[in-house]
Design an enzyme around this catalytic site. Structure first.
Site, PDB file in Angstrom:
ATOM      1  N   TYR A 200     -11.899 -11.217 -17.421  1.00 57.00           N
ATOM      2  CA  TYR A 200     -12.065  -9.819 -17.822  1.00 57.00           C
ATOM      3  C   TYR A 200     -10.746  -9.412 -18.464  1.00 57.00           C
ATOM      4  O   TYR A 200      -9.939  -8.689 -17.871  1.00 57.00           O
ATOM      5  CB  TYR A 200     -12.365  -8.929 -16.622  1.00 57.00           C
ATOM      6  CG  TYR A 200     -13.740  -9.134 -16.035  1.00 57.00           C
ATOM      7  CD1 TYR A 200     -14.851  -8.498 -16.575  1.00 57.00           C
ATOM      8  CD2 TYR A 200     -13.925  -9.964 -14.927  1.00 57.00           C
ATOM      9  CE1 TYR A 200     -16.115  -8.677 -16.028  1.00 57.00           C
ATOM     10  CE2 TYR A 200     -15.187 -10.152 -14.373  1.00 57.00           C
ATOM     11  CZ  TYR A 200     -16.275  -9.505 -14.935  1.00 57.00           C
ATOM     12  OH  TYR A 200     -17.524  -9.692 -14.388  1.00 57.00           O
TER      13      TYR A 200
HETATM   14  P1  FDA Z   1     -17.032 -15.158 -25.824  1.00 57.13           P
HETATM   15  O1  FDA Z   1     -17.920 -15.956 -26.684  1.00 57.13           O
HETATM   16  O2  FDA Z   1     -16.803 -13.744 -26.186  1.00 57.13           O
HETATM   17  O3  FDA Z   1     -15.761 -15.937 -25.481  1.00 57.13           O
HETATM   18  C1  FDA Z   1     -14.767 -15.468 -24.573  1.00 57.13           C
HETATM   19  C2  FDA Z   1     -13.425 -16.146 -24.893  1.00 57.13           C
HETATM   20  O4  FDA Z   1     -13.545 -17.563 -24.822  1.00 57.13           O
HETATM   21  C3  FDA Z   1     -12.926 -15.858 -26.305  1.00 57.13           C
HETATM   22  O5  FDA Z   1     -11.530 -15.897 -26.307  1.00 57.13           O
HETATM   23  C4  FDA Z   1     -13.475 -17.030 -27.099  1.00 57.13           C
HETATM   24  O6  FDA Z   1     -12.787 -17.255 -28.297  1.00 57.13           O
HETATM   25  C5  FDA Z   1     -13.325 -18.160 -26.111  1.00 57.13           C
HETATM   26  N1  FDA Z   1     -14.332 -19.192 -26.282  1.00 57.13           N
HETATM   27  C6  FDA Z   1     -15.667 -19.017 -26.297  1.00 57.13           C
HETATM   28  N2  FDA Z   1     -16.287 -20.180 -26.433  1.00 57.13           N
HETATM   29  C7  FDA Z   1     -15.343 -21.124 -26.499  1.00 57.13           C
HETATM   30  C8  FDA Z   1     -15.388 -22.536 -26.654  1.00 57.13           C
HETATM   31  N3  FDA Z   1     -16.539 -23.161 -26.763  1.00 57.13           N
HETATM   32  N4  FDA Z   1     -14.229 -23.219 -26.719  1.00 57.13           N
HETATM   33  C9  FDA Z   1     -13.048 -22.566 -26.615  1.00 57.13           C
HETATM   34  N5  FDA Z   1     -12.947 -21.223 -26.470  1.00 57.13           N
HETATM   35  C10 FDA Z   1     -14.088 -20.505 -26.408  1.00 57.13           C
HETATM   36  N6  FDA Z   1     -17.203 -13.269 -15.248  1.00 57.13           N
HETATM   37  C11 FDA Z   1     -17.335 -13.841 -14.021  1.00 57.13           C
HETATM   38  O7  FDA Z   1     -16.511 -14.664 -13.634  1.00 57.13           O
HETATM   39  N7  FDA Z   1     -18.403 -13.529 -13.238  1.00 57.13           N
HETATM   40  C12 FDA Z   1     -19.362 -12.662 -13.623  1.00 57.13           C
HETATM   41  O8  FDA Z   1     -20.306 -12.412 -12.880  1.00 57.13           O
HETATM   42  C13 FDA Z   1     -19.234 -12.042 -14.900  1.00 57.13           C
HETATM   43  N8  FDA Z   1     -20.166 -11.149 -15.357  1.00 57.13           N
HETATM   44  C14 FDA Z   1     -20.003 -10.546 -16.590  1.00 57.13           C
HETATM   45  C15 FDA Z   1     -20.951  -9.616 -17.026  1.00 57.13           C
HETATM   46  C16 FDA Z   1     -20.790  -9.000 -18.268  1.00 57.13           C
HETATM   47  C17 FDA Z   1     -21.834  -8.016 -18.731  1.00 57.13           C
HETATM   48  C18 FDA Z   1     -19.648  -9.272 -19.059  1.00 57.13           C
HETATM   49  C19 FDA Z   1     -19.443  -8.578 -20.380  1.00 57.13           C
HETATM   50  C20 FDA Z   1     -18.717 -10.204 -18.624  1.00 57.13           C
HETATM   51  C21 FDA Z   1     -18.882 -10.851 -17.389  1.00 57.13           C
HETATM   52  N9  FDA Z   1     -17.972 -11.789 -16.933  1.00 57.13           N
HETATM   53  C22 FDA Z   1     -18.128 -12.375 -15.691  1.00 57.13           C
HETATM   54  C23 FDA Z   1     -16.823 -12.157 -17.760  1.00 57.13           C
HETATM   55  C24 FDA Z   1     -17.155 -13.413 -18.552  1.00 57.13           C
HETATM   56  O9  FDA Z   1     -17.050 -14.535 -17.711  1.00 57.13           O
HETATM   57  C25 FDA Z   1     -16.155 -13.589 -19.715  1.00 57.13           C
HETATM   58  O10 FDA Z   1     -16.208 -12.481 -20.550  1.00 57.13           O
HETATM   59  C26 FDA Z   1     -16.419 -14.860 -20.502  1.00 57.13           C
HETATM   60  O11 FDA Z   1     -15.274 -15.175 -21.239  1.00 57.13           O
HETATM   61  C27 FDA Z   1     -17.609 -14.716 -21.424  1.00 57.13           C
HETATM   62  O12 FDA Z   1     -17.885 -15.899 -22.094  1.00 57.13           O
HETATM   63  P2  FDA Z   1     -18.700 -15.852 -23.475  1.00 57.13           P
HETATM   64  O13 FDA Z   1     -18.820 -17.214 -23.969  1.00 57.13           O
HETATM   65  O14 FDA Z   1     -19.927 -15.032 -23.277  1.00 57.13           O
HETATM   66  O15 FDA Z   1     -17.742 -14.964 -24.352  1.00 57.13           O
END
Ligand code: FDA
Length: 528
Positions: free
Chosen positions: A469
């Site tokens: 977060y």
């Molecule tokens: P996104 O695609 O936005 O990536 C997040 C970051 O990781 C960015 O810096 C991105 O560039 C990088 N990244 C993404 N994919 C990558 C890859 N393949 N290789 C290298 N870097 C990469 N957390 C938790 O621990 N428990 C929970 O229950 C929740 N619940 C939750 C609910 C909601 C509604 C939100 C908005 C967020 C959470 N989170 C959470 C937080 C969540 O774990 C965190 O935001 C993650 O980074 C989201 O991953 P995404 O791939 O969706 O995000």
């Protein structure tokens, strides 16, 4: 000779100067040309701003609408690779034509850093990398980064009822970002984090090399398991160890508001929740609700739990350890583990295919912050905290307070980069949301005041925070150019404690030119 001097040379110079000017003035065009030279039919996976699909591809996984306003900086292009070689080419062309690369998996980054940048940038969107292969015999799965946690949970549950995976609650979060930053959820007290269960990975580094655990070495493999995304490379897929779950689990919710002794019960909960058996995870969600008095509001503490067992075992356990809660049979429901994920996501628990719906949750604007609490708060402290939810700007505010202890206490702080382990009573995730852009200031100010109020109760020597977060209020890298170790330590130590130093060392080794960077990525020691 005269002919050369007066006709050919000036002509050549005009051509050269025009193409030189093109080079200088059209990095965009050169970037596209670079992609087209390296990828057959590159236009089918590349969306530039004049492509009619650009807005829908960009917005498809923006989960914080704070970063999708007309003034939000937009990427020059979004590339949706289908093969590893597309990823390698995108890295090569971005590097050679001066674009910063932002990697996006599920797009849940709370500060929008996977799809917003203040410098010219392109997005590498892994939406087509979403395979989930579950091997129940060996109790492992290979999951690609662009899959969601829901797709992984569904993939496991459609093959077996006795295995699960300990990751986050919300089923739309992307595996790529989630596993890169830790991943805590309802199985956390029993098994630890999602990142504790990574046993192999496939990634592409800044030089376009494709690496697996063996070829990347244990240092880099350590770093990608919680040291943050968009820092070490593009992780394409993860091999994870699955964990046993019973065929029947029990979930419960008991709501108490300020008039129903919520403060006292919460006070008691803090002393107990981290000591309960590992099979029992509990959390308190605090939010503003309507009071029983017409037109008035109150604050509710929603006590929630997941027990890896049946109701008949759970009720006597709670009655003995936490009688103040008054848990009754009607507060409890038995279901499968995969349904419990939907229950905690405040969704219907059937059909479980909801887990495959990436649009099942409303998208609002939000700001989040986190704390790790080691000492119980006083009753007056809790009362003050809860009363803050009666202020303006809190209509969509929630604090999710999640018990630690159990397995989290047993894992060493330096096992993986996520350091928040032994001695933590609970993690607090403060979230404020709003619908109208004009409420942003009010809501964010409230969040900052809440965070400041909690400073008396958060870890004293170092106020720790959870990287998943992100909170850019804690500090950021310099947008253009060098960020010193000291500068980055301000936020880096909060997220990673003593592991920050090792992360910087590994970053310096793997990406010394700092190609993979964002506002809070790990900086190398000697970046240009
Ligand atoms: P996104 O695609 O936005 O990536 C997040 C970051 O990781 C960015 O810096 C991105 O560039 C990088 N990244 C993404 N994919 C990558 C890859 N393949 N290789 C290298 N870097 C990469 N957390 C938790 O621990 N428990 C929970 O229950 C929740 N619940 C939750 C609910 C909601 C509604 C939100 C908005 C967020 C959470 N989170 C959470 C937080 C969540 O774990 C965190 O935001 C993650 O980074 C989201 O991953 P995404 O791939 O969706 O995000």
């Amino acid at each position: 000779m005269k002919f050369l001097q007066f006709f050919v040379l000036p002509f050549l110079m005009v051509i050269l100067s025009v193409s030189g000017a093109n080079l200088a003035r059209h990095p965009h065009r050169d970037f596209l040309r670079c992609l087209s030279l390296r990828i057959a039919n590159s236009s089918t996976i590349t969306y530039v701003h004049n492509n009619p699909s650009y807005p829908s591809v960009l917005n498809a996984s923006i989960h914080n609408t704070r970063f999708s306003t007309p003034t939000t900086p937009k990427p020059y292009a979004i590339i949706t690779p289908r093969k590893t070689s597309h990823v390698q080419s995108t890295i090569y062309c971005s590097k050679n034509h001066g674009f910063q690369l932002r990697i996006r998996s599920g797009g849940h980054d709370v500060e929008g850093v996977s799809y917003v940048s203040q410098v010219p940038f392109v997005i590498l969107d892994l939406v087509n990398f979403r395979d989930v292969k579950v091997d129940t015999k060996n109790e492992v799965a290979w999951v690609q980064s662009g899959a969601t946690t829901g797709e992984l949970y569904y993939g496991i549950a459609s093959k077996t009822q006795t295995l699960g995976f300990p990751a986050g609650i919300c089923h739309t979060i992307g595996i790529g970002g989630h596993l890169s930053g830790g991943g805590f959820g309802i199985l956390g007290r029993k098994y630890g984090l999602a990142a504790d269960h990574i046993i192999d990975a496939k990634m592409v580094d800044a030089n376009g090399r494709v690496l697996h655990r063996k070829s990347m070495g244990e240092d880099l493999f350590w770093a990608i398991r919680g040291g943050g995304g968009n820092t070490f490379g593009v992780v394409l897929a993860w091999k994870v160890k699955l964990v046993p779950v019973p065929t029947v689990v029990t979930v419960f919710t008991v709501n108490k508001n300020l008039e129903q002794n919520a403060t006292k019960i919460f006070h008691r909960w803090q002393h107990i929740a981290h000591k309960l058996p590992n099979e029992l995870f509990t959390a308190v969600w605090v939010m503003k609700v309507n009071s029983s008095q017409v037109g008035k509001k109150t604050v509710q503490a929603s006590f929630k739990g997941l027990f890896l067992g049946r109701i008949d075992e759970l009720i006597p356990l709670i009655q003995y350890a936490f009688p103040e809660l008054g848990l009754a049979r009607e507060n409890c429901t038995q279901m499968s583990w995969v349904q419990s994920v939907l229950y905690f996501g405040a969704l219907p628990t059937e059909p479980v295919e909801i887990l495959l719906n990436r649009n099942a949750l409303p998208r609002l604007s939000l700001k989040a912050k986190t704390d790790y609490i080691r000492e119980p708060m006083s009753e007056t402290g809790i009362e003050g905290f809860m009363n803050m939810f009666l202020e303006e700007g809190t209509d969509f505010a929630i604090t999710m307070i999640e018990a630690f202890g159990g397995k989290m206490d047993e894992i060493r702080e330096n096992e993986i980069p996520f350091p928040h382990r032994s001695g933590i009573l609970f993690e607090s995730v403060y979230i404020v949301q709003w619908i109208n852009e004009e409420d942003a200031g009010l809501c964010i100010n409230w969040m900052r005041r809440l965070y400041s109020y909690m400073s008396s109760y958060a870890s004293k020597s170092l106020r720790a925070a959870y990287y998943n977060y992100k909170d850019l209020d804690l500090g950021t890298n310099n947008i253009n150019g060098y960020t010193s170790y000291e500068q980055a330590s301000v936020w880096g130590l909060k997220y990673f404690k003593n592991n920050f130093k090792r992360l910087v060392r590994i970053k310096t080794m793997i990406d010394p030119m700092n190609f993979f960077s964002n506002e809070q990525s790990i900086p190398p020691l000697l970046s240009p």
